[in-house]
Scaffold this motif. Structure first.
Motif, PDB file in Angstrom:
ATOM      1  N   PRO A 217       1.068  -0.866  -0.445  1.00 59.57           N
ATOM      2  CA  PRO A 217       0.052   0.608   0.096  1.00 59.57           C
ATOM      3  C   PRO A 217       1.114   1.493   0.077  1.00 59.57           C
ATOM      4  CG  PRO A 217      -0.193  -1.314   2.101  1.00 59.57           C
ATOM      5  CD  PRO A 217       0.896  -1.681   0.989  1.00 59.57           C
ATOM      6  N   GLU A 218       2.145   0.976  -0.295  1.00 64.15           N
ATOM      7  CA  GLU A 218       3.096   2.361  -0.379  1.00 64.15           C
ATOM      8  C   GLU A 218       4.406   2.505  -1.339  1.00 64.15           C
ATOM      9  OE1 GLU A 218       6.438   2.285   2.975  1.00 64.15           O
ATOM     10  OE2 GLU A 218       4.933   0.807   3.395  1.00 64.15           O
ATOM     11  N   PRO A 219       4.286   3.585  -1.433  1.00 60.09           N
ATOM     12  CA  PRO A 219       5.786   3.339  -2.569  1.00 60.09           C
ATOM     13  C   PRO A 219       6.869   2.344  -1.905  1.00 60.09           C
ATOM     14  CG  PRO A 219       4.843   5.584  -1.919  1.00 60.09           C
ATOM     15  CD  PRO A 219       4.336   5.117  -1.886  1.00 60.09           C
ATOM     16  N   VAL A 220       7.808   1.930  -3.198  1.00 62.40           N
ATOM     17  CA  VAL A 220       8.903   1.202  -2.379  1.00 62.40           C
ATOM     18  C   VAL A 220       9.693   1.911  -3.728  1.00 62.40           C
ATOM     19  CG1 VAL A 220       8.101  -0.721  -1.953  1.00 62.40           C
ATOM     20  CG2 VAL A 220       8.710  -0.778  -4.480  1.00 62.40           C
ATOM     21  N   ASP A 221      11.140   1.767  -3.480  1.00 65.09           N
ATOM     22  CA  ASP A 221      12.644   2.108  -3.681  1.00 65.09           C
ATOM     23  C   ASP A 221      13.385   1.625  -4.595  1.00 65.09           C
ATOM     24  OD1 ASP A 221      12.103   5.432  -3.200  1.00 65.09           O
ATOM     25  OD2 ASP A 221      13.002   4.907  -0.903  1.00 65.09           O
ATOM     26  N   MET A 222      13.069   0.042  -4.238  1.00 61.32           N
ATOM     27  CA  MET A 222      14.089  -1.200  -4.589  1.00 61.32           C
ATOM     28  C   MET A 222      13.011  -2.072  -4.226  1.00 61.32           C
ATOM     29  SD  MET A 222      17.288  -2.813  -3.304  1.00 61.32           S
ATOM     30  CE  MET A 222      18.448  -1.549  -3.438  1.00 61.32           C
ATOM     31  N   VAL A 223      12.885  -3.296  -5.361  1.00 62.90           N
ATOM     32  CA  VAL A 223      12.342  -4.280  -5.688  1.00 62.90           C
ATOM     33  C   VAL A 223      14.174  -5.120  -5.054  1.00 62.90           C
ATOM     34  CG1 VAL A 223      11.224  -6.006  -6.409  1.00 62.90           C
ATOM     35  CG2 VAL A 223      10.882  -3.992  -6.105  1.00 62.90           C
ATOM     36  N   ASP A 224      13.881  -6.086  -4.649  1.00 61.56           N
ATOM     37  CA  ASP A 224      15.145  -7.380  -4.394  1.00 61.56           C
ATOM     38  C   ASP A 224      14.987  -8.205  -3.963  1.00 61.56           C
ATOM     39  OD1 ASP A 224      17.317  -8.660  -3.246  1.00 61.56           O
ATOM     40  OD2 ASP A 224      17.372  -7.352  -0.642  1.00 61.56           O
ATOM     41  N   VAL A 225      14.956  -9.231  -5.466  1.00 59.71           N
ATOM     42  CA  VAL A 225      14.365 -10.188  -5.696  1.00 59.71           C
ATOM     43  C   VAL A 225      15.485 -11.267  -5.567  1.00 59.71           C
ATOM     44  CG1 VAL A 225      14.149 -12.431  -7.605  1.00 59.71           C
ATOM     45  CG2 VAL A 225      13.508  -9.175  -7.939  1.00 59.71           C
ATOM     46  N   PHE A 226      14.481 -12.389  -4.752  1.00 57.33           N
ATOM     47  CA  PHE A 226      15.459 -13.849  -4.562  1.00 57.33           C
ATOM     48  C   PHE A 226      13.990 -14.908  -4.225  1.00 57.33           C
ATOM     49  CE2 PHE A 226      16.507 -11.305  -0.535  1.00 57.33           C
ATOM     50  CZ  PHE A 226      17.942 -11.512  -0.306  1.00 57.33           C
ATOM     51  N   ARG A 227      14.262 -14.708  -5.994  1.00 49.30           N
ATOM     52  CA  ARG A 227      13.522 -16.408  -6.506  1.00 49.30           C
ATOM     53  C   ARG A 227      14.989 -16.572  -7.990  1.00 49.30           C
ATOM     54  NH1 ARG A 227       8.222 -15.920  -7.325  1.00 49.30           N
ATOM     55  NH2 ARG A 227       8.853 -18.173  -7.585  1.00 49.30           N
ATOM     56  N   ALA A 228      14.041 -17.203  -7.967  1.00 46.87           N
ATOM     57  CA  ALA A 228      15.793 -17.805  -9.604  1.00 46.87           C
ATOM     58  C   ALA A 228      15.136 -17.196 -10.661  1.00 46.87           C
ATOM     59  CB  ALA A 228      15.124 -19.343  -9.280  1.00 46.87           C
ATOM     60  N   SER A 229      16.294 -17.486 -11.137  1.00 50.68           N
ATOM     61  CA  SER A 229      15.872 -16.174 -12.493  1.00 50.68           C
ATOM     62  C   SER A 229      14.970 -16.050 -13.918  1.00 50.68           C
ATOM     63  CB  SER A 229      17.538 -16.622 -13.292  1.00 50.68           C
ATOM     64  OG  SER A 229      19.022 -16.376 -12.417  1.00 50.68           O
ATOM     65  N   GLU A 230      14.433 -18.065 -13.603  1.00 45.40           N
ATOM     66  CA  GLU A 230      14.195 -17.732 -14.757  1.00 45.40           C
ATOM     67  C   GLU A 230      12.191 -17.318 -14.350  1.00 45.40           C
ATOM     68  OE1 GLU A 230      13.571 -21.526 -12.158  1.00 45.40           O
ATOM     69  OE2 GLU A 230      15.454 -20.505 -12.722  1.00 45.40           O
ATOM     70  N   TYR A 231      12.271 -16.493 -13.182  1.00 44.53           N
ATOM     71  CA  TYR A 231      11.407 -15.411 -12.682  1.00 44.53           C
ATOM     72  C   TYR A 231      11.178 -14.393 -12.537  1.00 44.53           C
ATOM     73  CZ  TYR A 231       9.735 -20.019 -10.999  1.00 44.53           C
ATOM     74  OH  TYR A 231       9.444 -21.139 -10.594  1.00 44.53           O
ATOM     75  N   LEU A 232      13.135 -13.757 -12.537  1.00 43.21           N
ATOM     76  CA  LEU A 232      13.144 -12.625 -12.340  1.00 43.21           C
ATOM     77  C   LEU A 232      12.288 -11.470 -14.008  1.00 43.21           C
ATOM     78  CD1 LEU A 232      14.902 -10.524 -11.415  1.00 43.21           C
ATOM     79  CD2 LEU A 232      17.086 -10.657 -12.939  1.00 43.21           C
ATOM     80  N   HIS A 233      11.826 -12.356 -14.938  1.00 44.52           N
ATOM     81  CA  HIS A 233      11.467 -11.410 -16.675  1.00 44.52           C
ATOM     82  C   HIS A 233      10.011 -10.407 -15.592  1.00 44.52           C
ATOM     83  CE1 HIS A 233      10.551  -9.426 -19.205  1.00 44.52           C
ATOM     84  NE2 HIS A 233      11.366  -9.429 -19.864  1.00 44.52           N
ATOM     85  N   ALA A 234       9.436 -11.741 -14.518  1.00 50.31           N
ATOM     86  CA  ALA A 234       7.912 -11.577 -14.268  1.00 50.31           C
ATOM     87  C   ALA A 234       8.547 -10.657 -12.494  1.00 50.31           C
ATOM     88  CB  ALA A 234       7.108 -13.207 -13.351  1.00 50.31           C
ATOM     89  N   VAL A 235       9.027 -10.518 -11.841  1.00 54.71           N
ATOM     90  CA  VAL A 235       8.668  -9.740 -11.287  1.00 54.71           C
ATOM     91  C   VAL A 235       9.620  -8.432 -11.819  1.00 54.71           C
ATOM     92  CG1 VAL A 235      10.223  -9.418  -9.360  1.00 54.71           C
ATOM     93  CG2 VAL A 235       9.544 -11.142  -9.057  1.00 54.71           C
TER      94      VAL A 235
END
Length: 152
Positions: free
Chosen positions: A83-101
């Protein structure tokens, strides 16, 4: 009248300039941590604890934990649920999911300033998509390693 548009930034994702990393980490206040785990043995838990200790607001994202808390922070199912803006998205998902994130992140309004994917997480096409949308990208790096290395 034609409006000048800045060309998308192109970053060499094999080697990052320390100033580029420092700028991202210093302009960031709120981080959405995608793939957050309540398990203290998981790297995402340790990194979240580290980032909280450095004064960042960290919002965990994990659909299986939505509505619960990790390290005292409410967990959301998706980036769009935050419910608020974020400055950074830090991704702990496998590479194949990065594009969806990345797709989910650049659909946010306002968009995050950066997307940071953790060690061994890399998708150059996803990075190009984010950069074309004006979002800075760091891949295959961990802020909990980079901050001490950079003296932050």
């Amino acid at each position: 009248m034609l409006k000048f548009q800045r060309p998308p930034m192109t970053i060499n994702h094999d080697r990052y300039d320390p100033a580029y990393l420092s700028e991202i980490l210093q302009e960031t206040r709120t981080i959405a941590l995608v793939g957050a785990s309540p398990n203290p043995a998981r790297p995402s838990f340790g990194v979240m604890r580290f980032l909280l200790s450095k004064g960042y607001r960290v919002i965990p994202v994990n659909p299986g934990q939505a509505g619960k808390e990790i390290l005292g922070q409410t967990v959301y199912a998706t980036l769009g649920d935050i419910p608020e803006p974020v400055d950074m998205v830090d991704v702990f998902r496998a590479s194949e999911y990065l594009h969806a994130v990345v797709d989910e992140a650049i659909a946010l309004e306002p968009r995050p300033k950066s997307i940071w994917s953790q060690l061994s997480v890399r998708d150059d096409l996803a990075a190009k998509t984010a950069e074309a949308a004006g979002v800075k990208v760091v891949m295959d790096r961990c802020p909990a390693i980079e901050m001490p290395r950079l003296g932050l």
